[in-house]
Design an enzyme around this catalytic site. Structure first.
Site, PDB file in Angstrom:
ATOM      1  N   ASP A 246       0.867  -1.172   0.000  1.00  0.00           N
ATOM      2  CA  ASP A 246       0.000   0.000   0.000  1.00  0.00           C
ATOM      3  C   ASP A 246       0.912   1.233   0.000  1.00  0.00           C
ATOM      4  OD1 ASP A 246      -2.107   1.712  -0.012  1.00  0.00           O
ATOM      5  OD2 ASP A 246      -3.177   0.774   1.640  1.00  0.00           O
TER       6      ASP A 246
HETATM    7  C1  BGC Z   1      -5.004   3.387   0.077  1.00  0.00           C
HETATM    8  C2  BGC Z   1      -5.198   2.375  -1.042  1.00  0.00           C
HETATM    9  C3  BGC Z   1      -5.054   3.056  -2.374  1.00  0.00           C
HETATM   10  C4  BGC Z   1      -3.701   3.726  -2.441  1.00  0.00           C
HETATM   11  C5  BGC Z   1      -3.407   4.404  -3.760  1.00  0.00           C
HETATM   12  C6  BGC Z   1      -3.750   4.220  -0.104  1.00  0.00           C
HETATM   13  O1  BGC Z   1      -3.695   5.265   0.796  1.00  0.00           O
HETATM   14  O2  BGC Z   1      -4.973   2.702   1.313  1.00  0.00           O
HETATM   15  O3  BGC Z   1      -6.468   1.775  -0.917  1.00  0.00           O
HETATM   16  O4  BGC Z   1      -5.225   2.122  -3.405  1.00  0.00           O
HETATM   17  O5  BGC Z   1      -3.639   4.717  -1.413  1.00  0.00           O
HETATM   18  O6  BGC Z   1      -4.171   5.525  -3.967  1.00  0.00           O
END
Ligand code: BGC
Length: 711
Positions: free
Chosen positions: A270
């Site tokens: 993530d």
């Molecule tokens: C979130 C993810 C997301 C990623 C990219 C993160 O902060 O937890 O769900 O896909 O950002 O935007």
């Protein structure tokens, strides 16, 4: 054609092998890197591609920059040594340009075809804007509505969530290799692996503690379903689970996901979840964070806070702490996904296609149909709904009466707000002859005069989109200040009072449910949500949605879910002194403008062996006066087990359309998959003994039968 790996007739593993053999270590490390927004540093991005290539970019506002994105791919194809295309990722969560209901609303349809369709439309729109990869579906089990990301989930139940996870993957990626490589589908990413929804206190990013047994029986199945459906990538979550950051857990990433579940795609971190391990105090610095996550099995780093893979793994390889094999394994997985996506054959965007596929009549039609399927009728006293179209005066009140953006929900990035009608506009359009007054200010003093003058009152309350989603948690599930008072006072005028709640989570409706004549739960329903709601309000569409989560009667009840264990002491629910213990509205519940009854439940045969199948059937009848769709649900209980098991578990559901007076027999075939569970020995098994089964319209269904599993 520069090299053999471009020959698409070779199997993917041969093309990967061939390409890996030509790559330098720096080129390999570059593939592990996901860079946020290349357009912010356009020249630097070009330089990086030319130098060693780039694994992936996370795009912001892609549709505005199609030419620039094509230029980056051109540089990758023509000016980088090996011509490896870049993967463009973006969060396409519940629609791209056409916005569908939030995933929790989609789950309320209990309709896998609807979810597949919404994801397929989103994928096609996204693809035309240059997106190859979405960070969806989110398949975390969510049992605590304080957690803002419950909005992005398919709810509390592993069975429902697994079916819908697979449907979402099919919608995003298509069902065949050809679909995925074609122009209408993109790569999916099942997230956030694993146990992210169990954050302590419902606070996003917080620690979770889940027993291995619960992890395997509750939290893992939706990921397994997504992988079985072909999900090309999985995202490792931010949080720490059972004492280990997930992104640094060899057990979870390599042991459970890759080895046990057989996941062959790649794991992306993530945003910053590798770097985060410094804050979690298990890594001294970026270099060590990179080493821990990479050796745990994370293949690509979504960089936020500083790159931990690209800049440091080389040194660890020199020291022999990270192996060359592990590097080849990760790069091979990433390249294989790029090959499967058809990127080597066609990395470019057709810059004219967005116009042809964005927000088309077909897409709008589907968004309206699916939104209507997602709106749950929770209460309808004395058939207050549907409202007659011939009303003279309608008062649309409440803070969400004239809002657009709020109806779209969290995690939408590429929509046009002006495409969305407000509730008030949609009501006026549905009742052209009526005078519709709108009062959205809770404190406006003529509010109650408007209510007094009206023939019916529609109160639009709930949450703005910013009150749910990532990092948006609440400590109380009550409606925001003033909304309950508005409804209580509006009810004093004795006019039919329809309350519509827009929200990203199940809120505590215990107070307003007493005053509303009819209560509709509309979630955040998307671009066509207001129009869909008007169809339900005035009876053009008969509601059919069901709660994908239990609605608590107080915040203190959460976490709350129907599939609790059986209670020991006194066989009664462990109690509260100041609150009921049962939910206000149970999982699976939802009303229709008609009524359904159930009879003649039967298990055939009444005895089976552990690997055989039993059929549970019942008759369902439409006893009302309108045609309608019933969501018939089948629950089981394994009566005597070596471990404590849920008192009830959903094991099947079917949508049945019935005319007034019509009956149908509905049957569910249950076998090893449905009757088994994973024991403490981590082996999935069916334990011989008696099982109970129920068929009905929600998780409280009372029509019961039994069957035996014999050894
Ligand atoms: C979130 C993810 C997301 C990623 C990219 C993160 O902060 O937890 O769900 O896909 O950002 O935007």
């Amino acid at each position: 054609m520069k090299t053999g790996y471009k020959n698409s007739k070779l199997p993917v593993f041969r093309r990967v092998e061939d390409l890996l053999g030509r790559m330098t270590r720096d080129e390999k490390l570059a593939q592990l890197h996901l860079i946020m927004n290349p357009l912010e540093e356009y020249e630097e991005s070009k330089r990086m591609i030319r130098e060693n290539g780039v694994g992936s970019f996370l795009l912001y506002r892609p549709v505005l920059h199609l030419k620039e994105l094509n230029e980056l791919q051109r540089i990758a194809a023509k000016e980088s040594r090996l011509g490896i295309p870049v993967l463009h990722g973006r969060d396409v969560i519940h629609g791209f340009r056409t916005i569908f209901p939030i995933p929790l609303g989609l789950a309320a349809t209990w309709d896998k075809a609807a979810i597949e369709k919404s994801c397929a439309i989103a994928a096609k729109e996204a693809m035309s804007a240059g997106v190859h990869w979405t960070f969806a579906p989110m398949v975390d089990i969510a049992r605590d509505p304080r957690w803002g990301r419950i909005a992005e989930s398919f709810g509390e139940d592993p069975y429902l969530c697994s079916i819908l996870a697979a449907a979402a993957v099919f919608g995003i990626q298509g069902k065949t290799a050809k679909d995925l490589a074609g122009p209408e589908h993109i790569l999916a990413c099942a997230k956030h692996y694993i146990g992210y929804g169990a954050a302590e206190g419902g606070r996003d990013y917080n620690t979770a503690e889940i027993s291995d047994n619960t992890l395997r029986n509750v939290y893992l199945p939706p990921f397994q379903a997504a992988i079985k459906a072909g999900a090309a990538t999985v995202m490792a979550a931010f949080h720490d689970l059972n004492g280990e950051p997930v992104s640094g857990s060899r057990y979870l990433c390599t042991g459970l996901l890759k080895e046990e579940c057989g996941f062959e795609g790649f794991i992306v971190s993530d945003a910053g979840s590798v770097y985060n391990m410094i804050n979690q105090r298990v890594a001294r610095d970026k270099s060590n964070a990179g080493r821990i996550a990479f050796n745990a099995g994370v293949d690509m780093e979504m960089v936020e806070g500083g790159s931990c893979f690209r800049n440091y793994l080389g040194e660890w390889i020199d020291k022999g702490v990270v192996s060359e094999e592990r590097l080849d394994d990760a790069v091979g997985r990433i390249l294989a996904v790029k090959f499967r996506a058809g990127l080597f054959e066609n990395p470019y965007i057709d810059t004219g296609s967005a116009k042809r596929v964005f927000f088309t009549g077909y897409n709008r039609g589907q968004a309206k149909k699916i939104a209507a399927q997602s709106i749950v009728l929770l209460k309808n006293d004395r058939d207050a709904l549907p409202l007659p179209v011939k009303l003279q005066k309608i008062a649309v009140v409440g803070p969400l009466a004239d809002k657009r953006r709020a109806l779209l929900g969290s995690w939408v990035l590429d929509q046009k707000e002006e495409d969305t009608q407000t509730i008030s506009e949609a009501v006026a359009r549905a009742c052209p002859g009526a005078g519709v007054t709108t009062v959205s200010d809770l404190l406006q003093d003529d509010l109650f005069i408007r209510i007094k003058e009206a023939d019916a009152v529609i109160a639009a309350v709930g949450e703005y989109h910013r009150r749910s989603g990532e990092h948006n948690n609440v400590s109380s599930l009550k409606l925001a200040a003033g909304q309950e008072e508005l409804i209580e006072r509006a009810a004093l005028f004795g006019k039919p009072l329809v309350v519509v709640v827009f929200a990203g989570r199940p809120l505590d409706l215990s107070r307003i449910s007493r005053y509303a004549d009819a209560l509709l739960y509309a979630w955040h329903p998307g671009s066509l949500g207001a129009a869909a709601l008007a169809d339900i309000l005035f009876g053009k569409v008969n509601p059919q949605a069901r709660c994908p989560v239990s609605f608590p009667s107080s915040t203190g009840q959460v976490p709350l879910h129907y599939s609790h264990k059986s209670w020991g002491k006194r066989k009664r629910p462990p109690r509260y002194l100041d609150s009921p213990t049962s939910p206000l509205y149970p999982f699976g519940y939802g009303l229709s403008y008609t009524r359904f009854s159930y009879s003649a439940i039967k298990a055939t045969p009444s005895k089976i062996k552990p690997r055989e199948k039993v059929t549970i059937s019942a008759k369902v009848t439409n006893t009302g006066t309108r045609a309608g769709v019933e969501t018939v649900q089948c629950y089981i209980q394994d009566c005597l087990t070596s471990l404590t098991r849920p008192a009830r578990e959903l094991k099947g559901f079917q949508k049945v359309r019935l005319k007034p007076g019509e009956s149908k027999k509905v049957a569910f075939r249950l076998g090893f998959d449905e009757l088994s569970f994973v024991g403490l020995d981590r082996v999935r098994k069916v334990e011989p003994g008696t099982f109970k089964a129920w068929i009905g319209g929600d998780s409280m269904a009372g029509l019961e039968c039994e069957f035996e599993v014999i050894a």
